[in-house]
Every structure is written in structure tokens, then in C-alpha cells.
Design a protein around this motif. Structure first.
Motif, PDB file in Angstrom:
ATOM      1  N   LEU A   1       9.426  24.983  61.791  1.00  0.00           N
ATOM      2  CA  LEU A   1      10.735  25.559  62.064  1.00  0.00           C
ATOM      3  C   LEU A   1      10.830  26.119  63.480  1.00  0.00           C
ATOM      4  N   GLY A   2       9.774  26.749  63.943  1.00  0.00           N
ATOM      5  CA  GLY A   2       9.793  27.301  65.299  1.00  0.00           C
ATOM      6  C   GLY A   2       9.976  26.228  66.354  1.00  0.00           C
ATOM      7  N   LEU A   3       9.324  25.083  66.148  1.00  0.00           N
ATOM      8  CA  LEU A   3       9.469  23.973  67.089  1.00  0.00           C
ATOM      9  C   LEU A   3      10.914  23.475  67.120  1.00  0.00           C
ATOM     10  N   LEU A   4      11.501  23.328  65.938  1.00  0.00           N
ATOM     11  CA  LEU A   4      12.879  22.844  65.869  1.00  0.00           C
ATOM     12  C   LEU A   4      13.854  23.845  66.489  1.00  0.00           C
ATOM     13  N   LYS A   5      13.666  25.116  66.213  1.00  0.00           N
ATOM     14  CA  LYS A   5      14.556  26.132  66.795  1.00  0.00           C
ATOM     15  C   LYS A   5      14.503  26.099  68.314  1.00  0.00           C
ATOM     16  N   SER A   6      13.304  25.976  68.850  1.00  0.00           N
ATOM     17  CA  SER A   6      13.140  25.984  70.305  1.00  0.00           C
ATOM     18  C   SER A   6      13.887  24.830  70.968  1.00  0.00           C
ATOM     19  N   VAL A   7      13.695  23.623  70.444  1.00  0.00           N
ATOM     20  CA  VAL A   7      14.308  22.465  71.078  1.00  0.00           C
ATOM     21  C   VAL A   7      15.819  22.447  70.837  1.00  0.00           C
ATOM     22  N   LEU A   8      16.275  22.906  69.671  1.00  0.00           N
ATOM     23  CA  LEU A   8      17.712  22.922  69.400  1.00  0.00           C
ATOM     24  C   LEU A   8      18.437  23.972  70.243  1.00  0.00           C
ATOM     25  N   HIS A   9      17.790  25.090  70.513  1.00  0.00           N
ATOM     26  CA  HIS A   9      18.386  26.067  71.423  1.00  0.00           C
ATOM     27  C   HIS A   9      18.512  25.482  72.835  1.00  0.00           C
ATOM     28  N   ALA A  10      17.503  24.705  73.235  1.00  0.00           N
ATOM     29  CA  ALA A  10      17.568  24.066  74.557  1.00  0.00           C
ATOM     30  C   ALA A  10      18.715  23.058  74.608  1.00  0.00           C
ATOM     31  N   ILE A  11      18.930  22.337  73.515  1.00  0.00           N
ATOM     32  CA  ILE A  11      20.038  21.374  73.468  1.00  0.00           C
ATOM     33  C   ILE A  11      21.382  22.102  73.464  1.00  0.00           C
ATOM     34  N   ALA A  12      21.444  23.224  72.745  1.00  0.00           N
ATOM     35  CA  ALA A  12      22.694  23.999  72.710  1.00  0.00           C
ATOM     36  C   ALA A  12      23.067  24.513  74.091  1.00  0.00           C
ATOM     37  N   GLU A  13      22.051  24.848  74.874  1.00  0.00           N
ATOM     38  CA  GLU A  13      22.322  25.333  76.229  1.00  0.00           C
ATOM     39  C   GLU A  13      22.914  24.247  77.119  1.00  0.00           C
ATOM     40  N   GLN A  14      22.783  22.993  76.712  1.00  0.00           N
ATOM     41  CA  GLN A  14      23.421  21.897  77.445  1.00  0.00           C
ATOM     42  C   GLN A  14      24.897  21.760  77.068  1.00  0.00           C
ATOM     43  N   GLY A  15      25.346  22.552  76.106  1.00  0.00           N
ATOM     44  CA  GLY A  15      26.742  22.507  75.696  1.00  0.00           C
ATOM     45  C   GLY A  15      27.042  21.484  74.624  1.00  0.00           C
ATOM     46  N   ARG A  16      26.034  20.975  73.941  1.00  0.00           N
ATOM     47  CA  ARG A  16      26.250  19.922  72.941  1.00  0.00           C
ATOM     48  C   ARG A  16      26.759  20.493  71.608  1.00  0.00           C
ATOM     49  N   PHE A  17      26.463  21.755  71.333  1.00  0.00           N
ATOM     50  CA  PHE A  17      27.021  22.440  70.169  1.00  0.00           C
ATOM     51  C   PHE A  17      26.876  23.946  70.418  1.00  0.00           C
ATOM     52  N   PRO A  18      27.597  24.792  69.673  1.00  0.00           N
ATOM     53  CA  PRO A  18      27.539  26.236  69.902  1.00  0.00           C
ATOM     54  C   PRO A  18      26.124  26.784  69.693  1.00  0.00           C
ATOM     55  N   THR A  19      25.705  27.683  70.542  1.00  0.00           N
ATOM     56  CA  THR A  19      24.337  28.224  70.473  1.00  0.00           C
ATOM     57  C   THR A  19      24.085  29.001  69.179  1.00  0.00           C
ATOM     58  N   ASP A  20      25.139  29.600  68.604  1.00  0.00           N
ATOM     59  CA  ASP A  20      24.917  30.376  67.386  1.00  0.00           C
ATOM     60  C   ASP A  20      24.660  29.497  66.163  1.00  0.00           C
ATOM     61  N   ARG A  21      24.733  28.185  66.329  1.00  0.00           N
ATOM     62  CA  ARG A  21      24.438  27.273  65.226  1.00  0.00           C
ATOM     63  C   ARG A  21      23.034  26.664  65.331  1.00  0.00           C
ATOM     64  N   ALA A  22      22.313  26.957  66.391  1.00  0.00           N
ATOM     65  CA  ALA A  22      21.012  26.318  66.614  1.00  0.00           C
ATOM     66  C   ALA A  22      20.029  26.614  65.486  1.00  0.00           C
ATOM     67  N   ASP A  23      19.943  27.879  65.077  1.00  0.00           N
ATOM     68  CA  ASP A  23      18.997  28.226  64.013  1.00  0.00           C
ATOM     69  C   ASP A  23      19.381  27.579  62.686  1.00  0.00           C
ATOM     70  N   LEU A  24      20.656  27.573  62.375  1.00  0.00           N
ATOM     71  CA  LEU A  24      21.118  26.940  61.135  1.00  0.00           C
ATOM     72  C   LEU A  24      20.832  25.443  61.154  1.00  0.00           C
ATOM     73  N   PHE A  25      21.110  24.794  62.270  1.00  0.00           N
ATOM     74  CA  PHE A  25      20.800  23.371  62.396  1.00  0.00           C
ATOM     75  C   PHE A  25      19.299  23.111  62.255  1.00  0.00           C
ATOM     76  N   ALA A  26      18.480  24.034  62.725  1.00  0.00           N
ATOM     77  CA  ALA A  26      17.025  23.873  62.608  1.00  0.00           C
ATOM     78  C   ALA A  26      16.618  23.842  61.139  1.00  0.00           C
ATOM     79  N   HIS A  27      17.165  24.747  60.330  1.00  0.00           N
ATOM     80  CA  HIS A  27      16.858  24.758  58.889  1.00  0.00           C
ATOM     81  C   HIS A  27      17.348  23.471  58.223  1.00  0.00           C
ATOM     82  N   MET A  28      18.554  23.046  58.580  1.00  0.00           N
ATOM     83  CA  MET A  28      19.110  21.826  57.997  1.00  0.00           C
ATOM     84  C   MET A  28      18.275  20.605  58.372  1.00  0.00           C
TER      85      MET A  28
END
Length: 270
Positions: A204-231
Motif C-alpha cells: 500500500l505504501g508503494l501505491l500511495k507514493s506513486v499515485l500521489h506523484a501522479i496526482a501532482e501532475q494534475g491527472r486526478f485530485p490529490t485528495d483521492r490518491a490514498d483512496l485510489f491506492a486502496h482500490m
């Protein structure tokens, strides 16, 4: 070869078998030497029954290359700790091979002891039984998976890193150790809740890290990164379980890779 000597700070006398050896054990104290020979390492761990605080050990001659060198208690403690760690690692490695090949139910403690060439007491000293040994093996395999996924996802672009990491996990799910230990036996042996906790701790930590990096590119809202990681973790584990039940069928693996690629493309709009 360097020799270790200890001298009494007050009198300058070297410790022998006198009163100094009957003092309470303390770090750095030199073990006595009898007739120019050193005590055997394996028997230095326990106090004698004499009640005088002396060390209990058997006495066997050592190789001439070590005569004249006086190891301290601290040095011997480190040696014995290193040996204990080596025994533990050997037990985990052999048990991992047996659990992967025969499963948890099909692997006996006797088989592990026989291949590891250690006593039952040594195994129970480190693990306490078959289930704790399996848990140690599970942690070992999970850590190895995390290292391999991280290595595969070593890309500067986070989207490419996510895709490569997910593909690596799909391929690893077909490996015998991962399939049998992590995906088939672990939920039943350690329980679903603990299995989920271990999965989250490593993946989960690996997924959260990379998804937060993707969110910072503007591909989706940053507050959804953790939820997307679980999904995404749940989705990838379901794919892995499907591969495990199919015994690593190559056609299923390829379909899983294609489905994962499409899922990620929709998630990150790539």
C-alpha cells in the motif's frame, strides 16, 4: 593476529581464575584461560550452578592459531548472535522452499529440521512452532516481492512506474512461492485480517507514493490518491488470486496484464 588482553585497572593484574572471575558478569570482561587453552564458544552462555557467579563452560583445546588470544564476553556475544541469525535465516529459507512446494499442511516440522540440520530446540527458540515459522516466511516473501516490484518500477515517470510495477506483481503472482505461500495458504494460516495488514504494509505504501506523484501532475485530485491506492491494491490482489487459482496459466497472465493496463489508463487518463 591481534591478541586481546584485559588488565585490572587497579592492580594491573591480568584476570585469571581468582576473585575477579567470581564477580558479576559485565560487558568487556575477559573469559579465563586455563593451561593456555580457550573455552569452547558454544558453552559460554550460562552461569554455573556453583552460586559464585562463575561461567559454566566445557573445556576443549582450540587450534594453535587462536592460542594467546583472549576474546571478551562482548565479542563472544556478537559471535553467538551472528550464528543465531544465520540459523534463523537458514530455517526461513528452507521452510520457504518446502511451503512453496508442498504447502503449509504438507510441510512438517520434521522435514524442516531434517533439511536445515538443526535441533528442534533451535527451531523453537527462534519461532516457537510451525505457524510462527510460516509467518516469518510470509514476511520474507512479501519483502522480496516489494523489492522486485520497486526495482521494476524504477522509472522517472510515475505513470510508467505504476504500470511496470503492476505488471511485475502480475508476473510474480505466478511464481510458486508467491502463489502458494502468499495467495493460497496465508489467508487461511494467519487469518484474513493479518494477511491484509501485511499486504498493506508492503504494497500500500508503494501505491500511495506513486499515485500521489501522479496526482501532482494534475491527472486526478490529490485528495483521492490514498483512496485510489486502496482500490488499486484490492484490484491487483484479485487479479493475483485469479492467476494463483489458474496455476499461473500464461494466457490468464497475459489477459490480466492487458486488463491492468486498461484500468490504469482510465484511472490516470493516459
Amino acid at each position: 593476529m591481534a591478541c586481546w588482553r584485559a588488565f585490572n585497572e587497579r592492580s594491573g593484574e591480568r584476570y585469571g581464575l581468582g576473585q575477579a572471575d567470581r564477580d558479576q558478569r559485565r560487558p568487556g570482561r575477559v573469559l579465563p584461560e586455563i593451561d593456555g587453552r580457550l573455552p569452547q564458544l558454544e558453552a559460554l552462555a550460562f552461569p554455573a550452578d556453583s552460586g559464585r557467579g562463575e561461567f559454566a563452560y566445557t573445556h576443549k583445546p582450540t587450534s594453535s592459531r587462536f592460542r594467546g588470544c583472549r576474546p571478551t564476553v562482548g565479542m563472544l556475544g556478537r559471535i553467538m548472535s551472528s550464528r543465531g541469525q544465520g540459523t534463523r535465516e537458514r530455517l526461513v529459507g528452507i521452510a520457504a522452499h518446502l511451503f512453496a512446494e508442498h504447502g503449509y499442511e504438507g510441510t512438517s516440522i520434521e522435514a524442516v529440521l531434517r533439511q536445515a540440520e538443526v535441533s528442534r530446540g533451535a527451531l523453537y527458540h527462534h519461532f516457537g512452532g510451525k505457524e510462527p515459522l510460516f509467518e516469518a516466511v510470509l514476511e520474507h516473501v512479501e519483502a522480496d516481492i516489494a523489492r522486485k516490484v520497486t526495482a521494476a518500477a524504477n522509472d522517472k515517470d510515475p505513470v510508467d512506474a505504476l504500470r511496470a510495477g503492476c505488471r511485475a506483481w502480475i508476473r510474480l503472482a505466478a511464481a510458486p512461492a508467491v502463489r502458494r505461500i502468499v495467495l493460497i495458504d496465508a489467508p487461511a494460516v494467519v487469518g484474513w485480517q493479518q494477511w491484509r495488514e501485511i499486504e498493506e504494509r508492503y504494497a500500500l505504501g508503494l501505491l500511495k507514493s506513486v499515485l500521489h506523484a501522479i496526482a501532482e501532475q494534475g491527472r486526478f485530485p490529490t485528495d483521492r490518491a490514498d483512496l485510489f491506492a486502496h482500490m488499486l491494491l484490492a484490484s491487483m490482489n484479485e487479479i493475483a488470486l485469479l492467476i494463483a487459482r489458474a496455476d499461473g496459466d500464461e494466457h490468464i497472465i497475459q489477459q490480466s496484464e492487458a486488463a491492468a493496463d486498461e484500468l490504469l489508463a482510465r484511472l490516470v487518463h493516459a
